[in-house]
Design a protein around this motif. Structure first.
Motif, mmCIF file in Angstrom:
data_model
loop_
_atom_site.group_PDB
_atom_site.id
_atom_site.type_symbol
_atom_site.label_atom_id
_atom_site.label_comp_id
_atom_site.label_asym_id
_atom_site.label_seq_id
_atom_site.Cartn_x
_atom_site.Cartn_y
_atom_site.Cartn_z
ATOM 1 N N LYS A 17 -1.506 0.654 4.952
ATOM 2 C CA LYS A 17 -0.234 1.071 4.361
ATOM 3 C C LYS A 17 -0.424 2.196 3.343
ATOM 4 O O LYS A 17 0.455 3.031 3.163
ATOM 5 C CB LYS A 17 0.472 -0.130 3.730
ATOM 6 C CG LYS A 17 1.021 -1.055 4.813
ATOM 7 C CD LYS A 17 1.822 -2.184 4.256
ATOM 8 C CE LYS A 17 2.354 -3.072 5.383
ATOM 9 N NZ LYS A 17 2.571 -4.457 4.920
ATOM 10 N N THR A 18 -1.568 2.201 2.663
ATOM 11 C CA THR A 18 -1.849 3.289 1.725
ATOM 12 C C THR A 18 -1.948 4.614 2.479
ATOM 13 O O THR A 18 -1.400 5.635 2.051
ATOM 14 C CB THR A 18 -3.151 3.025 0.946
ATOM 15 O OG1 THR A 18 -3.006 1.806 0.223
ATOM 16 C CG2 THR A 18 -3.457 4.151 -0.036
ATOM 17 N N ALA A 19 -2.624 4.601 3.618
ATOM 18 C CA ALA A 19 -2.751 5.820 4.420
ATOM 19 C C ALA A 19 -1.380 6.263 4.926
ATOM 20 O O ALA A 19 -1.039 7.451 4.862
ATOM 21 C CB ALA A 19 -3.700 5.581 5.583
ATOM 22 N N LEU A 49 2.239 2.890 -3.310
ATOM 23 C CA LEU A 49 1.388 3.684 -4.196
ATOM 24 C C LEU A 49 1.857 5.135 -4.209
ATOM 25 O O LEU A 49 2.163 5.691 -5.268
ATOM 26 C CB LEU A 49 -0.071 3.599 -3.745
ATOM 27 C CG LEU A 49 -0.785 2.279 -4.057
ATOM 28 C CD1 LEU A 49 -2.035 2.115 -3.196
ATOM 29 C CD2 LEU A 49 -1.167 2.234 -5.529
ATOM 30 N N GLY A 50 1.944 5.756 -3.042
ATOM 31 C CA GLY A 50 2.350 7.154 -2.952
ATOM 32 C C GLY A 50 3.822 7.347 -3.292
ATOM 33 O O GLY A 50 4.242 8.411 -3.735
ATOM 34 N N ARG A 51 4.596 6.299 -3.056
ATOM 35 C CA ARG A 51 6.031 6.372 -3.317
ATOM 36 C C ARG A 51 6.315 6.348 -4.819
ATOM 37 O O ARG A 51 7.346 6.837 -5.266
ATOM 38 C CB ARG A 51 6.684 5.165 -2.623
ATOM 39 C CG ARG A 51 8.145 5.330 -2.294
ATOM 40 C CD ARG A 51 8.653 4.115 -1.537
ATOM 41 N NE ARG A 51 8.341 4.153 -0.122
ATOM 42 C CZ ARG A 51 7.929 3.120 0.612
ATOM 43 N NH1 ARG A 51 7.742 1.950 0.053
ATOM 44 N NH2 ARG A 51 7.686 3.267 1.889
ATOM 45 N N GLY A 52 5.391 5.749 -5.567
ATOM 46 C CA GLY A 52 5.599 5.648 -7.010
ATOM 47 C C GLY A 52 6.629 4.599 -7.377
ATOM 48 O O GLY A 52 7.381 4.758 -8.336
ATOM 49 N N THR A 53 6.659 3.509 -6.613
ATOM 50 C CA THR A 53 7.639 2.441 -6.839
ATOM 51 C C THR A 53 7.549 1.867 -8.256
ATOM 52 O O THR A 53 8.555 1.542 -8.863
ATOM 53 C CB THR A 53 7.420 1.324 -5.800
ATOM 54 O OG1 THR A 53 7.456 1.907 -4.495
ATOM 55 C CG2 THR A 53 8.458 0.233 -5.908
ATOM 56 N N GLY A 95 0.797 -1.221 0.000
ATOM 57 C CA GLY A 95 0.000 0.000 0.000
ATOM 58 C C GLY A 95 0.830 1.272 0.000
ATOM 59 O O GLY A 95 0.489 2.249 -0.674
ATOM 60 N N ASP A 96 1.940 1.278 0.732
ATOM 61 C CA ASP A 96 2.728 2.515 0.798
ATOM 62 C C ASP A 96 3.577 2.741 -0.451
ATOM 63 O O ASP A 96 4.142 3.816 -0.636
ATOM 64 C CB ASP A 96 3.593 2.572 2.072
ATOM 65 C CG ASP A 96 4.370 1.294 2.297
ATOM 66 O OD1 ASP A 96 4.104 0.307 1.591
ATOM 67 O OD2 ASP A 96 5.235 1.271 3.176
#
Lengths: 363, 363
Positions: B241-243, A221-225, A218-219
């Motif tokens: 994890k997205t949050a 997504l924002g990181r743009g992996t 999920g994280d």
């Protein structure tokens, strides 16, 4: 000079209807002077707006409809009432009949999806279409799909989503080999649900011309992996709305913090330019526009609650997709998949067996 | 005065191990002077730290172990190597043998979960335990479960999660009737996956003493629409994890914006107090600590990457859960459910039939 691109617009969609759509189209025409439009909807509401926006009037053909879909209609209801006569239906039909290259609406998502499927049908080999969103990241933007068109998926559907999302990323970002990841709850091969693991093996072992990265979380997504994140619609929709909610939450914290004393207010005034930049970055209007993938035609969905600026942004995406022949790209890739998949399926049986014992270990 | 509360601590857990855990325990002792601890782990590493933190030494018993679980061990590996001898196993065993009220670790989540299940077993009537997180919201905090202990769920499991999460919210927030929502992709009854809809009907029609709100969406998490959000672990983990990722992304935008010119830097200096407050709000350490629910004992998981402050925060949760007799509360509610569920199941058959036709309409 490029040939005029024609976009068919459901002018009745969105919380504000034509009052938002027509000014949005106007902004879009400023950016894309070569654009032409077919507007579908209630002449009585639209005609006075065209007087106010002469540029739109000049570049568009207005097709009056007596019927339009309400934001809270059930898809089945909308289909019953709106078939062959509503602004939504006719906007999509214009794409089917090749009078327009892409259809756009800010209306009822469910109804728009059902009608698009009904009129355009899914591409050969695609069982269910997906809705792809453009996700702002620390590296730029990613394509995330599906964000709510499908509920539940199997491995093969995820592979189809990967193919379609990859083609969209190529069209949108102009990169040759976008990286593709599968959304999961861990990056190790043994993690997550069975169908995601199977899709991972299929993508890893296939000869598809896809830069498969592996699992992402999920994280990422924002990181743009990765450039393309593939998931099933239930989870994708919840992830998207969770991110939107978190952004709103933090913006609200920031506002509260900045107005708590006169010193912080003064600081805010001095840093105004910085905040404007931040607001721009966080502005959901700048990434407005979902694309339905897997249909015999391009259909774009704008947020219903957006304003003219946001609608123009969704129009930008529509233009990009049409100019880059997205449907062509996808059909080509899907055709290639058919032949390559036989190979994968042979390998897959064995891989499946191995996975079962690994899954057992996970407990 | 309250009786001393004993917490058993896996002192080897976390990316930094005892170097982080012991100072964290020290902070916690400052806040909860009545606390006592049993520390499990490598004496050679821990003893020198106890010299530096006399308060911890005074209030704790150190149990040396030769074995501890590494952050990247597979759960099965950890169980094979660590059974009966590792710091994790022994910390949980102390809860089983009632020498401690709660066990805490910042170690390998999978291993911690597997061992907790193995040693404590699930409560009667609970098929699989859940991991509950505390989610900061605009209204305060909510309990969200499951954030990754289970993959896949059925309606009955979601109802169990609702019961357990509700009891946890009562313990943690001290409110009498916390509201409970089911995470879904829309708020209408016909939306989403079948098992979520069925769980919704079960909660709506049951005589359970639960304030059931209905469906909530991803953006309701940050909004704090309900006190308890119930979902299956795959989706819950991705939402969490997205949050977290979105929060990090926006913090990074904010930093970049604030340092882009000397005027904005000056503004930043003036608004420093406001930013400190914002940082506090956004600090993931302040909501650190997941709770495993559904076991015959309380087991708390701290983030592996946290520092002493974050670990102390997870300790706070452990203290709260133990002081409020969470396990007792949950057993009582689950027992009540058994008798009430018969009623629901009768009603459920009919409701199911109706749902099928509604689901058909969704398309």
């Amino acid at each position: 000079m490029k040939q005029d691109l024609v976009i068919s617009v459901d002018a009745m969609g969105g919380d504000l209807g034509p009052e938002m759509v027509i000014p949005g189209v106007d902004i879009s025409l400023e950016r894309h002077p070569g654009l032409r439009l077919i507007l579908f909807g209630d002449e009585q509401q639209i005609a006075p707006l065209l007087e106010k926006y002469p540029r739109v009037r000049e570049r568009s053909e207005l097709v009056h409809t007596d019927v339009w879909v309400n934001m809270d209609d059930k898809p089945s209801q909308a289909l019953r009432r709106g078939r062959r006569v509503s602004s939504m239906w006719l906007a999509i039909e214009a794409v089917k009949e090749q009078r327009a290259s892409v259809a756009i609406s800010a209306g009822n998502t469910g109804a728009w999806m059902v009608m698009a499927k009904f009129v355009l049908n899914t591409m050969p080999g695609i069982s269910r279409p997906a809705m792809a969103a453009i996700w702002p990241t620390l590296r730029g933007e990613s394509v995330v799909l599906d964000v709510g068109a499908t509920i539940g998926a199997d491995a093969e559907l995820l592979v189809d989503f990967a193919i379609m999302g990859e083609a969209m990323a190529r069209s949108l970002f102009g990169i040759e080999r976008p990286t593709v990841g599968l959304l999961n709850v861990g990056v190790e091969e043994v993690k997550g649900v069975e169908y995601v693991r199977t899709a991972g093996r299929m993508l890893r072992n296939s000869q598809l011309p896809i830069e498969y990265y592996g699992f992402v979380e999920g994280d990422d997504l924002g990181r743009g992996t990765v450039d393309v994140v593939v998931t099933e619609g239930f989870t994708g929709n919840i992830a998207l709305k969770t991110a939107e909610g978190t952004a709103r939450q933090l913006a609200s914290y920031l506002r509260a913090a900045m107005s708590r004393s006169w010193v912080s207010k003064l600081g805010y005034v001095l840093a105004k330019g910085a905040f404007a930049q931040l607001r721009e970055k966080m502005d959901p209007r700048n990434s407005n526009g979902g694309v339905f993938l897997g249909l015999n035609g391009i259909v774009v969905k704008s947020h219903g609650g957006t304003d003219a600026v946001g609608f123009a942004c969704a129009m930008d995406i529509a233009v990009d997709m049409a100019r880059n022949d997205l449907v062509q790209k996808i059909s080509k890739d899907l055709a290639a998949k058919q032949s390559l998949m036989e190979f994968v399926e042979t390998g897959n049986g064995a891989a499946n067996g191995a996975a079962t014992s690994i899954a057992g270990e996970k407990a």
